[in-house]
Motif scaffolding. Structure first.
Motif, PDB file in Angstrom:
ATOM      1  N   GLY A 139       0.663  -1.334  -0.423  1.00  0.00           N
ATOM      2  CA  GLY A 139      -0.071  -0.069   0.003  1.00  0.00           C
ATOM      3  C   GLY A 139       1.373   1.457  -0.042  1.00  0.00           C
ATOM      4  O   GLY A 139       0.691   2.433  -0.453  1.00  0.00           O
ATOM      5  N   VAL A 140       2.262   0.856   0.752  1.00  0.00           N
ATOM      6  CA  VAL A 140       2.801   2.846   1.286  1.00  0.00           C
ATOM      7  C   VAL A 140       3.868   2.606  -0.441  1.00  0.00           C
ATOM      8  O   VAL A 140       4.410   3.464  -0.566  1.00  0.00           O
ATOM      9  CB  VAL A 140       3.690   2.438   1.992  1.00  0.00           C
ATOM     10  N   ALA A 141       3.913   1.412  -1.091  1.00  0.00           N
ATOM     11  CA  ALA A 141       4.694   1.193  -2.130  1.00  0.00           C
ATOM     12  C   ALA A 141       3.784   2.103  -3.099  1.00  0.00           C
ATOM     13  O   ALA A 141       3.871   3.077  -4.038  1.00  0.00           O
ATOM     14  CB  ALA A 141       5.173   0.643  -2.795  1.00  0.00           C
ATOM     15  N   ALA A 142       2.399   1.579  -3.926  1.00  0.00           N
ATOM     16  CA  ALA A 142       1.589   2.245  -4.614  1.00  0.00           C
ATOM     17  C   ALA A 142       1.281   3.771  -4.261  1.00  0.00           C
ATOM     18  O   ALA A 142       1.202   4.471  -4.773  1.00  0.00           O
ATOM     19  CB  ALA A 142      -0.036   1.407  -4.657  1.00  0.00           C
ATOM     20  N   PHE A 143       0.915   4.361  -2.772  1.00  0.00           N
ATOM     21  CA  PHE A 143       0.853   5.583  -2.782  1.00  0.00           C
ATOM     22  C   PHE A 143       1.860   6.493  -2.978  1.00  0.00           C
ATOM     23  O   PHE A 143       1.330   7.915  -3.525  1.00  0.00           O
ATOM     24  CB  PHE A 143       0.409   5.860  -1.610  1.00  0.00           C
ATOM     25  N   CYS A 144       3.507   6.125  -2.688  1.00  0.00           N
ATOM     26  CA  CYS A 144       4.664   6.912  -3.069  1.00  0.00           C
ATOM     27  C   CYS A 144       4.409   7.204  -3.876  1.00  0.00           C
ATOM     28  O   CYS A 144       4.796   8.198  -5.109  1.00  0.00           O
ATOM     29  CB  CYS A 144       5.494   6.253  -1.958  1.00  0.00           C
ATOM     30  N   TYR A 145       4.655   5.845  -5.145  1.00  0.00           N
ATOM     31  CA  TYR A 145       4.772   6.511  -7.059  1.00  0.00           C
ATOM     32  C   TYR A 145       3.384   7.176  -6.787  1.00  0.00           C
ATOM     33  O   TYR A 145       3.377   8.023  -8.344  1.00  0.00           O
ATOM     34  CB  TYR A 145       4.358   4.970  -7.123  1.00  0.00           C
ATOM     35  N   LEU A 146       2.299   6.955  -6.601  1.00  0.00           N
ATOM     36  CA  LEU A 146       0.930   7.826  -7.518  1.00  0.00           C
ATOM     37  C   LEU A 146       1.196   9.631  -6.764  1.00  0.00           C
ATOM     38  O   LEU A 146       1.202  10.252  -7.389  1.00  0.00           O
ATOM     39  CB  LEU A 146      -0.005   7.591  -6.890  1.00  0.00           C
ATOM     40  N   ILE A 196       9.325   6.812  -8.141  1.00  0.00           N
ATOM     41  CA  ILE A 196       9.573   5.796  -8.877  1.00  0.00           C
ATOM     42  C   ILE A 196      10.090   4.796  -7.931  1.00  0.00           C
ATOM     43  O   ILE A 196      10.414   3.556  -7.358  1.00  0.00           O
ATOM     44  CB  ILE A 196      10.539   5.913 -10.133  1.00  0.00           C
ATOM     45  N   ALA A 197      11.650   5.534  -7.456  1.00  0.00           N
ATOM     46  CA  ALA A 197      12.579   5.378  -6.264  1.00  0.00           C
ATOM     47  C   ALA A 197      11.789   4.327  -4.999  1.00  0.00           C
ATOM     48  O   ALA A 197      11.942   3.622  -4.745  1.00  0.00           O
ATOM     49  CB  ALA A 197      13.699   5.604  -5.705  1.00  0.00           C
ATOM     50  N   MET A 204      10.011   0.212  -1.571  1.00  0.00           N
ATOM     51  CA  MET A 204       8.975  -0.050  -1.068  1.00  0.00           C
ATOM     52  C   MET A 204       7.790  -1.433  -0.821  1.00  0.00           C
ATOM     53  O   MET A 204       7.583  -2.783  -0.510  1.00  0.00           O
ATOM     54  CB  MET A 204       7.732   0.638  -0.483  1.00  0.00           C
ATOM     55  N   GLY A 205       7.867  -1.902  -2.609  1.00  0.00           N
ATOM     56  CA  GLY A 205       7.759  -2.771  -3.287  1.00  0.00           C
ATOM     57  C   GLY A 205       8.210  -4.026  -3.439  1.00  0.00           C
ATOM     58  O   GLY A 205       7.945  -4.533  -3.329  1.00  0.00           O
ATOM     59  N   LEU A 206       9.748  -3.855  -2.835  1.00  0.00           N
ATOM     60  CA  LEU A 206      10.537  -5.102  -2.988  1.00  0.00           C
ATOM     61  C   LEU A 206      10.369  -5.657  -1.512  1.00  0.00           C
ATOM     62  O   LEU A 206      10.736  -6.554  -1.515  1.00  0.00           O
ATOM     63  CB  LEU A 206      11.880  -4.393  -3.614  1.00  0.00           C
ATOM     64  N   VAL A 207      10.373  -4.620  -0.342  1.00  0.00           N
ATOM     65  CA  VAL A 207       9.762  -5.389   0.135  1.00  0.00           C
ATOM     66  C   VAL A 207       8.567  -6.159   0.543  1.00  0.00           C
ATOM     67  O   VAL A 207       8.546  -6.895   1.544  1.00  0.00           O
ATOM     68  CB  VAL A 207       9.706  -3.737   2.379  1.00  0.00           C
TER      69      VAL A 207
END
Length: 133
Positions: free
Chosen positions: A83-90, A98-99, A104-107
């Motif tokens: 969820g945090v990965a998607a939120f940060c990306y958007l 992106i980074a 966060m997506g890798l975690v």
């Protein structure tokens, strides 16, 4: 039973390890409030390195390792970090979004891998579970 010297040594080691971990996190996140330019970058990356090294040592401790391998903990890490990965990306612009989203997506994927390997782990049969012939 542990001797007093062994107990004291273990306590001091854990105290130094956790203190170094927290100091690395603080240095990597708060250096921008105090420093500028090259010094800020150096302190930030040094703090990241210290927190990664000490965090990996902490994660190898038996109690922490048992906690991190629990199914409920892995599900939390997978869903929260995804969820945090998607939120940060958007929500973040450019390379930072992106980074951050990618890391966060890798975690999140690491936690998913832990869930999958725990699911596939063969259960050892005991003598009491063996069928009678």
């Amino acid at each position: 039973m542990k001797s007093l010297l062994t107990t004291a040594k273990s306590f001091v080691t854990n105290l130094l390890l956790w203190s170094s971990f927290i100091a690395g996190l603080v240095a990597s996140t708060a250096s921008g409030a105090v420093l500028d330019g090259t010094a800020k970058t150096a302190v930030t990356f040094t703090g990241i390195a210290v927190s990664l090294l000490t965090g990996s040592r902490i994660a190898k401790k038996p109690r922490i390792k048992a906690f991190l391998s629990k199914r409920s903990t892995l599900w939390f890490l997978f869903l929260f970090n995804g969820g945090v990965a998607a939120f940060c990306y958007l929500s973040m612009d450019g390379a930072k979004g992106i980074a951050t989203g990618g890391c966060m997506g890798l975690v999140s994927l690491g936690a998913a891998g832990g869930l999958l390997t725990a699911r596939r782990a063969p259960v050892a049969k005991t003598a009491a579970q063996e069928p009678c012939a």
